[in-house]
Design an enzyme around this catalytic site. Structure first.
Site, mmCIF file in Angstrom:
data_model
loop_
_atom_site.group_PDB
_atom_site.id
_atom_site.type_symbol
_atom_site.label_atom_id
_atom_site.label_comp_id
_atom_site.label_asym_id
_atom_site.label_seq_id
_atom_site.Cartn_x
_atom_site.Cartn_y
_atom_site.Cartn_z
ATOM 1 N N ASN A 60 33.517 35.319 27.231
ATOM 2 C CA ASN A 60 33.926 35.374 28.639
ATOM 3 C C ASN A 60 35.305 34.785 28.860
ATOM 4 O O ASN A 60 35.783 34.734 29.989
ATOM 5 C CB ASN A 60 32.876 34.724 29.563
ATOM 6 C CG ASN A 60 33.063 33.239 29.709
ATOM 7 O OD1 ASN A 60 33.543 32.576 28.783
ATOM 8 N ND2 ASN A 60 32.708 32.710 30.857
ATOM 9 N N LYS A 66 35.465 35.843 42.132
ATOM 10 C CA LYS A 66 35.909 34.582 42.740
ATOM 11 C C LYS A 66 36.879 33.857 41.815
ATOM 12 O O LYS A 66 37.417 32.800 42.178
ATOM 13 C CB LYS A 66 34.704 33.650 42.967
ATOM 14 C CG LYS A 66 33.589 34.247 43.789
ATOM 15 C CD LYS A 66 33.844 34.059 45.256
ATOM 16 C CE LYS A 66 32.673 34.502 46.099
ATOM 17 N NZ LYS A 66 33.049 35.458 47.130
ATOM 18 N N THR A 89 34.636 39.660 32.514
ATOM 19 C CA THR A 89 33.343 39.788 33.181
ATOM 20 C C THR A 89 32.775 41.182 32.931
ATOM 21 O O THR A 89 33.315 41.945 32.124
ATOM 22 C CB THR A 89 33.465 39.401 34.680
ATOM 23 O OG1 THR A 89 32.163 39.362 35.243
ATOM 24 C CG2 THR A 89 34.335 40.368 35.458
ATOM 25 N N LYS A 123 32.007 41.903 28.276
ATOM 26 C CA LYS A 123 31.904 40.670 27.499
ATOM 27 C C LYS A 123 31.644 40.931 26.008
ATOM 28 O O LYS A 123 32.116 40.186 25.151
ATOM 29 C CB LYS A 123 30.816 39.759 28.071
ATOM 30 C CG LYS A 123 31.189 39.179 29.434
ATOM 31 C CD LYS A 123 30.131 38.204 29.914
ATOM 32 C CE LYS A 123 30.476 37.684 31.298
ATOM 33 N NZ LYS A 123 29.574 36.621 31.735
#
Ligand code: ATR
Length: 289
Positions: free
Chosen positions: A100, A29, A75, A79
């Site tokens: 991140n 997203k 992601t 990480k």
């Protein structure tokens, strides 16, 4: 001299490029979130996805940077590698052992981990739940918990506990964080050891939000009026949230706010401008049913 002038001209006339790198990445997203932030703050930037091969993370990062990229979100499953690749890591990334967000500055790669601060901002600012003086329980002892411990501790809870299926892993975190928590002592152990204890805020930082298993939490672990917070987002009522609901908890939240708030922190870090998160959270919220 000429080369310098040329670089200066480039960085100031081209749209700044950012992306999120992962594997898989199509579901992310982050492009939607950051594009909305850019629009609402009037920042001229592009934000895309980078699918890095599982054995090619560092090369993918360098290629993005060398083609003019200014920063990356990172992601799963990269990480930890992102932290290792960094030349300069913030305390948040060092204590989590994971990053991140990355920012490029010539040959330097700065690393941050905004997951924990995103969680705290969501709980305190968006959900209106004070953490100071409260009893807070983190379920799980993986990367998500590592990132959350310092930002939660900074709020001054009366108690901060970490429970995990394998108690040893929780104890290990207790040792690692002991010298970073001031007077606060991390309470660590297995789930059964929580019997008779009661918490005002219970956070699921395990990966069970993605599967069918509930956690073996003893009865009574949720205080009346507790907040049950699931870090996973967009899955509706996860086993943990159902469990909390069955125990009478009415304040239930998933991690959509945490996702958007960590993105906002990265945006501020990169651009120096704070975006409004509320409309983005509203747009991404999946009802908890
Ligand atoms: P992350 O980086 O997302 O935190 P992780 O480091 O793989 O992921 O950690 C996953 C966490 O979920 C761990 O705390 C794990 O417990 P163990 O350390 O005992 O393995 C927890 N977890 C995963 N599946 C679980 C299950 N079915 N029941 C309880 N805990 C579970």
């Amino acid at each position: 001299m000429l080369a310098k002038t040329h670089v200066f001209a480039d960085t100031h006339t081209m749209t700044d490029r950012y992306a999120v790198v992962g594997h898989p990445i199509a579901h992310s997203k982050s492009p939607q979130i950051h594009s909305t932030f850019a629009q609402s703050t009037g920042q001229d930037l592009s934000y895309t996805t980078v699918l890095a091969p599982l054995d090619g993370f560092a090369d993918a990062v360098r290629a993005f940077r060398d083609s003019g990229g200014r920063g990356l979100n990172v992601t799963l499953p990269f990480k930890l590698q992102a932290f290792e690749l960094a030349t300069d890591a913030a305390e948040s990334a060092r204590m989590a052992g994971a990053a991140n967000a990355l920012k490029f500055d010539g040959e330097r790669i700065w690393a941050e981990n905004f997951d924990g601060v995103g969680l705290v901002n969501d709980i305190v600012r968006n959900l209106g739940v004070t953490l100071a003086g409260k009893r807070v329980l983190l379920c799980g002892a993986g990367g998500a918990t590592r990132g959350a411990i310092l930002p939660l501790a900074a709020q001054g809870p009366a108690c901060l506990a970490v429970a995990n299926r394998s108690a040893d892993k929780a104890h290990q975190l207790g040792h690692e964080f002991a010298s970073h928590l001031g007077a606060l002592r991390l309470q660590t152990g297995g789930y059964a050891e929580l019997a008779g204890e009661r918490f005002d805020v219970v956070i699921n930082a395990t990966s069970t939000g993605l599967g069918p298993d509930a956690l073996p939490l003893p009865d009574g672990v949720f205080a009346p009026d507790a907040l049950a917070y699931e870090m996973v987002y967009g899955k509706g009522l996860t086993p943990f949230l159902r469990q909390a609901q069955a125990a009478g908890v009415t304040r239930l939240a998933d991690g959509v706010g945490m996702l958007v708030e960590q993105a906002a922190e990265a945006f501020v870090w990169w651009r120096g401008v704070r975006p409004d998160t509320a409309p983005v959270i509203r747009a991404l919220t999946v009802p908890l049913v």
